[in-house]
Design an enzyme around this catalytic site. Structure first.
Site, PDB file in Angstrom:
ATOM      1  N   GLU A 136      30.556  53.692   4.070  1.00 28.85           N
ATOM      2  CA  GLU A 136      29.192  53.186   4.005  1.00 28.85           C
ATOM      3  C   GLU A 136      28.397  53.548   5.262  1.00 28.85           C
ATOM      4  OE1 GLU A 136      31.872  50.284   1.725  1.00 28.85           O
ATOM      5  OE2 GLU A 136      31.955  51.474   3.566  1.00 28.85           O
TER       6      GLU A 136
ATOM      7  N   CYS B 287      33.463  45.998   3.660  1.00 30.51           N
ATOM      8  CA  CYS B 287      34.100  44.985   4.488  1.00 30.51           C
ATOM      9  C   CYS B 287      33.046  44.068   5.104  1.00 30.51           C
ATOM     10  CB  CYS B 287      34.948  45.636   5.580  1.00 30.51           C
ATOM     11  SG  CYS B 287      34.009  46.571   6.798  1.00 30.51           S
TER      12      CYS B 287
ATOM     13  N   ALA C  92      61.858  67.215 -10.922  1.00 31.02           N
ATOM     14  CA  ALA C  92      61.559  68.514 -11.536  1.00 31.02           C
ATOM     15  C   ALA C  92      62.752  68.909 -12.386  1.00 31.02           C
ATOM     16  CB  ALA C  92      61.284  69.566 -10.471  1.00 31.02           C
TER      17      ALA C  92
ATOM     18  N   SER D  81      69.073  75.076  -7.400  1.00 28.80           N
ATOM     19  CA  SER D  81      67.894  74.499  -8.063  1.00 28.80           C
ATOM     20  C   SER D  81      66.608  75.226  -7.701  1.00 28.80           C
ATOM     21  CB  SER D  81      67.748  73.020  -7.677  1.00 28.80           C
ATOM     22  OG  SER D  81      67.574  72.880  -6.281  1.00 28.80           O
TER      23      SER D  81
ATOM     24  N   ARG E  66      52.917  65.203  -1.166  1.00 27.85           N
ATOM     25  CA  ARG E  66      53.499  64.895   0.136  1.00 27.85           C
ATOM     26  C   ARG E  66      52.403  64.567   1.145  1.00 27.85           C
ATOM     27  NH1 ARG E  66      58.131  69.562   1.276  1.00 27.85           N
ATOM     28  NH2 ARG E  66      59.586  68.949  -0.388  1.00 27.85           N
TER      29      ARG E  66
ATOM     30  N   ASP F  99      70.860  70.870   0.506  1.00 27.97           N
ATOM     31  CA  ASP F  99      69.676  71.749   0.484  1.00 27.97           C
ATOM     32  C   ASP F  99      69.023  71.954   1.838  1.00 27.97           C
ATOM     33  OD1 ASP F  99      70.090  71.805  -2.253  1.00 27.97           O
ATOM     34  OD2 ASP F  99      68.619  70.230  -2.672  1.00 27.97           O
TER      35      ASP F  99
ATOM     36  N   GLY G  67      68.229  63.020  -4.245  1.00 22.92           N
ATOM     37  CA  GLY G  67      68.628  63.566  -5.537  1.00 22.92           C
ATOM     38  C   GLY G  67      68.860  62.523  -6.598  1.00 22.92           C
ATOM     39  N   ALA G  68      69.769  62.890  -7.540  1.00 14.05           N
ATOM     40  CA  ALA G  68      69.972  62.083  -8.727  1.00 14.05           C
ATOM     41  C   ALA G  68      70.493  60.689  -8.407  1.00 14.05           C
ATOM     42  CB  ALA G  68      70.929  62.803  -9.675  1.00 14.05           C
TER      43      ALA G  68
ATOM     44  N   VAL H 193      69.887  58.908  -5.643  1.00 14.00           N
ATOM     45  CA  VAL H 193      68.773  58.142  -5.096  1.00 14.00           C
ATOM     46  C   VAL H 193      67.787  57.784  -6.203  1.00 14.00           C
ATOM     47  CG1 VAL H 193      66.778  58.263  -3.557  1.00 14.00           C
ATOM     48  CG2 VAL H 193      69.005  59.086  -2.784  1.00 14.00           C
TER      49      VAL H 193
END
Length: 327
Positions: A54, A77, A156, A170, A186, A202, A260-261, A263
């Site tokens: 603003e 605010c 993915a 991958s 990100r 990785d 990965g899987a 987590v």
């Protein structure tokens, strides 16, 4: 013919989008002013400690703000923090009417800004493009209501739900457009999390490289090797809810979980995912020996299957992005 309120608010929404990666832990807010002669002036929230949207728009409008209409995506605010109250600046500028997208759930605002403007005799309308703005500010709103970051689980996979070949490779299932979109996510997240197994396998850097934007704080569940690219990082061993509480207290509005899987399964099974973002490539492994999206036991019966809704879909090059909520 005067610009409709919805068009003025759209200018504010577009301005907020441009500030998305700059403002945390403050919300990314946009503001647009239409003066009496039809001229428009636009502003967006600057980095913490600098001007709110603003104020930026009012400074751009100058004396033209007198008698003008001001549209802002989030309630202004009414308190003094790092900066002064936006409501006072709006009143002093002589703005005639204020259009607000949504109310601010922050305890320091929460209707007080609207009340101050109305008490000063300004015509205030609330709810223009509210659904679009609620989606735009989803992580901020979640943080202010829960004290925890908004958790996005990014996955993915091929269309048959596989994330890596049987040998573990991958790179790359999805194309450049999808990977660029991941880097944008990100940049929009204040923290990113992977498991120590992913770091060992990785050695990801988890930085922002394909777009302009800040690198997120890096979190590893477990211990990362001392020479891993992810350093400096926070290594966490403990309950996930406690981690979310700590990150929220540190001003992390959005946490991106990349895998990965194991987590992914931990966050999913604990019901801690606010949005699933799945990139599907038009590819099929076939068989059952490639790596899956999740591991361990899943939902045992159809009656217990967790169902949700598609929030959005988008084509990114040859890949498909699906945004899903199970709330």
């Amino acid at each position: 013919m005067p610009m409709p309120d919805s068009e003025l608010m759209q200018l504010a929404i577009d301005a907020a989008s441009n500030a998305r990666t700059l403002t945390a832990p403050n919300p990314w807010v946009g503001c647009a002013i239409r003066s009496a002669d039809g001229s428009t002036y636009v502003g967006a929230t600057e980095p913490p400690g600098q001007a709110h949207a603003e104020i930026v728009a009012l400074n751009a409008a100058g004396s033209q703000a007198a008698g003008a209409v001001l549209a802002t995506t989030l309630e202004p605010c009414a308190h003094t923090g790092r900066t002064g109250p936006c409501t006072e600046a709006i009143i002093e500028a002589g703005v005639r009417r204020v259009i607000i997208g949504i109310e601010d759930p922050d305890v320091n605002v929460a209707g007080a800004g609207i009340a101050q403007l109305r008490a000063a005799g300004i015509d205030v309308g609330v709810g223009v493009k509210a659904d679009e703005i609620t989606a735009q500010l989803a992580s901020y709103l979640h943080h202010r209501r829960t004290g925890r970051p908004y958790v996005i689980l990014k996955l993915a996979a091929t269309v048959d739900g596989r994330t890596a070949a049987p040998d573990g490779e991958s790179e790359w299932i999805t194309g450049v457009a999808a990977r660029t979109d991941v880097h944008q996510m990100r940049a929009e997240s204040q923290a990113i999390l992977v498991g120590a197994g992913t770091v060992r396998a990785d050695d990801p850097s988890l930085t922002v490289r394909l777009v302009d934007g800040p690198d997120p704080r890096r979190i590893v569940l477990g211990a990362a090797p001392t020479n891993a690219k992810v350093h400096p990082c926070t290594e966490w061993v403990g309950p996930l809810p406690e981690l979310l509480d700590e990150l929220g207290a540190d001003g992390v509005l959005q946490l991106m979980v990349e895998g990965g899987a194991n987590v992914a399964s931990e966050f999913h099974d604990a019901g801690l995912v606010d949005r699933y973002v799945i990139y599907l490539a038009p590819a099929i492994f076939g068989g059952n020996d490639a790596h899956p999206l999740f591991v361990g036991a899943g939902t045992p019966t159809m009656a217990e299957l967790r169902r949700g809704r598609f929030l959005s879909t988008a084509m990114l090059g040859g890949d498909l992005r699906l945004d899903i909520s199970l709330d």
